[in-house]
Design a protein around this motif. Sequence first.
Motif, PDB file in Angstrom:
ATOM      1  N   PHE A   4       6.825 -28.754   1.653  1.00  0.00           N
ATOM      2  CA  PHE A   4       8.113 -28.908   0.969  1.00  0.00           C
ATOM      3  C   PHE A   4       8.910 -30.041   1.594  1.00  0.00           C
ATOM      4  N   HIS A   5       8.949 -30.084   2.914  1.00  0.00           N
ATOM      5  CA  HIS A   5       9.697 -31.141   3.593  1.00  0.00           C
ATOM      6  C   HIS A   5       9.129 -32.510   3.256  1.00  0.00           C
ATOM      7  N   SER A   6       7.816 -32.610   3.224  1.00  0.00           N
ATOM      8  CA  SER A   6       7.187 -33.876   2.861  1.00  0.00           C
ATOM      9  C   SER A   6       7.548 -34.263   1.436  1.00  0.00           C
ATOM     10  N   CYS A   7       7.530 -33.279   0.546  1.00  0.00           N
ATOM     11  CA  CYS A   7       7.845 -33.548  -0.856  1.00  0.00           C
ATOM     12  C   CYS A   7       9.271 -34.028  -1.024  1.00  0.00           C
ATOM     13  N   VAL A   8      10.181 -33.421  -0.304  1.00  0.00           N
ATOM     14  CA  VAL A   8      11.581 -33.817  -0.423  1.00  0.00           C
ATOM     15  C   VAL A   8      11.783 -35.237   0.094  1.00  0.00           C
ATOM     16  N   MET A   9      11.127 -35.573   1.176  1.00  0.00           N
ATOM     17  CA  MET A   9      11.266 -36.918   1.701  1.00  0.00           C
ATOM     18  C   MET A   9      10.663 -37.931   0.728  1.00  0.00           C
ATOM     19  N   MET A  10       9.547 -37.586   0.123  1.00  0.00           N
ATOM     20  CA  MET A  10       8.950 -38.471  -0.865  1.00  0.00           C
ATOM     21  C   MET A  10       9.870 -38.598  -2.067  1.00  0.00           C
ATOM     22  N   ALA A  11      10.507 -37.511  -2.426  1.00  0.00           N
ATOM     23  CA  ALA A  11      11.427 -37.545  -3.562  1.00  0.00           C
ATOM     24  C   ALA A  11      12.599 -38.485  -3.286  1.00  0.00           C
ATOM     25  N   ALA A  12      13.075 -38.489  -2.077  1.00  0.00           N
ATOM     26  CA  ALA A  12      14.185 -39.372  -1.726  1.00  0.00           C
ATOM     27  C   ALA A  12      13.796 -40.829  -1.922  1.00  0.00           C
ATOM     28  N   LEU A  13      12.566 -41.140  -1.632  1.00  0.00           N
ATOM     29  CA  LEU A  13      12.093 -42.507  -1.805  1.00  0.00           C
ATOM     30  C   LEU A  13      11.891 -42.862  -3.271  1.00  0.00           C
ATOM     31  N   ALA A  19      14.814 -44.980 -12.418  1.00  0.00           N
ATOM     32  CA  ALA A  19      15.510 -45.973 -13.230  1.00  0.00           C
ATOM     33  C   ALA A  19      14.556 -47.005 -13.816  1.00  0.00           C
ATOM     34  N   HIS A  20      13.408 -47.151 -13.226  1.00  0.00           N
ATOM     35  CA  HIS A  20      12.439 -48.129 -13.695  1.00  0.00           C
ATOM     36  C   HIS A  20      11.370 -47.524 -14.585  1.00  0.00           C
ATOM     37  N   GLY A  21      11.551 -46.268 -15.002  1.00  0.00           N
ATOM     38  CA  GLY A  21      10.633 -45.651 -15.941  1.00  0.00           C
ATOM     39  C   GLY A  21       9.251 -45.384 -15.388  1.00  0.00           C
ATOM     40  N   ALA A  22       9.163 -44.941 -14.154  1.00  0.00           N
ATOM     41  CA  ALA A  22       7.862 -44.650 -13.555  1.00  0.00           C
ATOM     42  C   ALA A  22       7.147 -43.560 -14.348  1.00  0.00           C
ATOM     43  N   SER A  23       5.853 -43.586 -14.285  1.00  0.00           N
ATOM     44  CA  SER A  23       5.011 -42.637 -15.010  1.00  0.00           C
ATOM     45  C   SER A  23       5.212 -41.215 -14.525  1.00  0.00           C
ATOM     46  N   LEU A  24       4.989 -40.268 -15.425  1.00  0.00           N
ATOM     47  CA  LEU A  24       5.074 -38.857 -15.065  1.00  0.00           C
ATOM     48  C   LEU A  24       3.691 -38.257 -14.850  1.00  0.00           C
ATOM     49  N   GLU A  25       2.703 -39.085 -14.661  1.00  0.00           N
ATOM     50  CA  GLU A  25       1.350 -38.600 -14.443  1.00  0.00           C
ATOM     51  C   GLU A  25       1.189 -38.120 -13.010  1.00  0.00           C
ATOM     52  N   PRO A  26       0.562 -36.948 -12.827  1.00  0.00           N
ATOM     53  CA  PRO A  26       0.341 -36.464 -11.460  1.00  0.00           C
ATOM     54  C   PRO A  26      -0.695 -37.315 -10.748  1.00  0.00           C
ATOM     55  N   PRO A  27      -0.516 -37.495  -9.446  1.00  0.00           N
ATOM     56  CA  PRO A  27      -1.533 -38.230  -8.697  1.00  0.00           C
ATOM     57  C   PRO A  27      -2.815 -37.405  -8.620  1.00  0.00           C
ATOM     58  N   ALA A  28      -3.918 -38.071  -8.418  1.00  0.00           N
ATOM     59  CA  ALA A  28      -5.218 -37.399  -8.383  1.00  0.00           C
ATOM     60  C   ALA A  28      -5.289 -36.342  -7.284  1.00  0.00           C
ATOM     61  N   ASP A  29      -4.566 -36.555  -6.201  1.00  0.00           N
ATOM     62  CA  ASP A  29      -4.649 -35.608  -5.087  1.00  0.00           C
ATOM     63  C   ASP A  29      -3.519 -34.565  -5.084  1.00  0.00           C
ATOM     64  N   PHE A  30      -2.789 -34.446  -6.189  1.00  0.00           N
ATOM     65  CA  PHE A  30      -1.707 -33.464  -6.246  1.00  0.00           C
ATOM     66  C   PHE A  30      -2.276 -32.057  -6.143  1.00  0.00           C
ATOM     67  N   ASP A  31      -1.787 -31.293  -5.196  1.00  0.00           N
ATOM     68  CA  ASP A  31      -2.273 -29.930  -4.952  1.00  0.00           C
ATOM     69  C   ASP A  31      -1.322 -28.938  -5.627  1.00  0.00           C
ATOM     70  N   GLU A  32      -1.655 -28.567  -6.843  1.00  0.00           N
ATOM     71  CA  GLU A  32      -0.814 -27.672  -7.645  1.00  0.00           C
ATOM     72  C   GLU A  32      -0.583 -26.334  -6.942  1.00  0.00           C
ATOM     73  N   ALA A  33      -1.630 -25.777  -6.344  1.00  0.00           N
ATOM     74  CA  ALA A  33      -1.504 -24.469  -5.675  1.00  0.00           C
ATOM     75  C   ALA A  33      -0.546 -24.540  -4.490  1.00  0.00           C
ATOM     76  N   ALA A  34      -0.638 -25.601  -3.708  1.00  0.00           N
ATOM     77  CA  ALA A  34       0.266 -25.753  -2.558  1.00  0.00           C
ATOM     78  C   ALA A  34       1.696 -25.955  -3.045  1.00  0.00           C
ATOM     79  N   TRP A  35       1.855 -26.778  -4.086  1.00  0.00           N
ATOM     80  CA  TRP A  35       3.194 -26.992  -4.635  1.00  0.00           C
ATOM     81  C   TRP A  35       3.773 -25.669  -5.133  1.00  0.00           C
ATOM     82  N   GLN A  36       2.978 -24.899  -5.875  1.00  0.00           N
ATOM     83  CA  GLN A  36       3.452 -23.632  -6.437  1.00  0.00           C
ATOM     84  C   GLN A  36       3.839 -22.650  -5.347  1.00  0.00           C
ATOM     85  N   ALA A  37       3.066 -22.582  -4.279  1.00  0.00           N
ATOM     86  CA  ALA A  37       3.393 -21.681  -3.166  1.00  0.00           C
ATOM     87  C   ALA A  37       4.731 -22.060  -2.537  1.00  0.00           C
ATOM     88  N   GLU A  38       4.961 -23.345  -2.353  1.00  0.00           N
ATOM     89  CA  GLU A  38       6.239 -23.793  -1.803  1.00  0.00           C
ATOM     90  C   GLU A  38       7.382 -23.509  -2.766  1.00  0.00           C
TER      91      GLU A  38
END
Length: 96
Positions: A4-13, A19-38
């Motif tokens: 969670f802490h890592s995610c929040v820091m990444m979110a800050a960046l 504002a630049h319309g970045a893609s909403l595609e998940p990265p290949a290494d996104f760990d859905e189970a870990a995200w859901q647990a957090e």
Amino acid sequence: MKFFHSCVMMAALAAPAIAHGASLEPPADFDEAAWQAEWDAHDTDRDGRLSREEAVAGNPNVAEIFDEIDANGDGYISPEEDKAMLWRAQQKDALR
């Protein structure tokens, strides 16, 4: 909690990427189970979204970027808003 802490820091960046319309595609290494647990650990009232208080309790640094993550301005972070911010942050990191 560490995830969670890592995610929040990444979110800050990632905030400028929104504002630049970045893609909403998940990265290949996104760990859905870990995200859901957090997510579940921080969604203490089990309403499926994070209030400012829940988010800040999980990581005080969220206070600085809560409004940026809460894209629709409803006062809560939805799972979709959270993931979008995380994915944008990872995308931005990949461009560096």
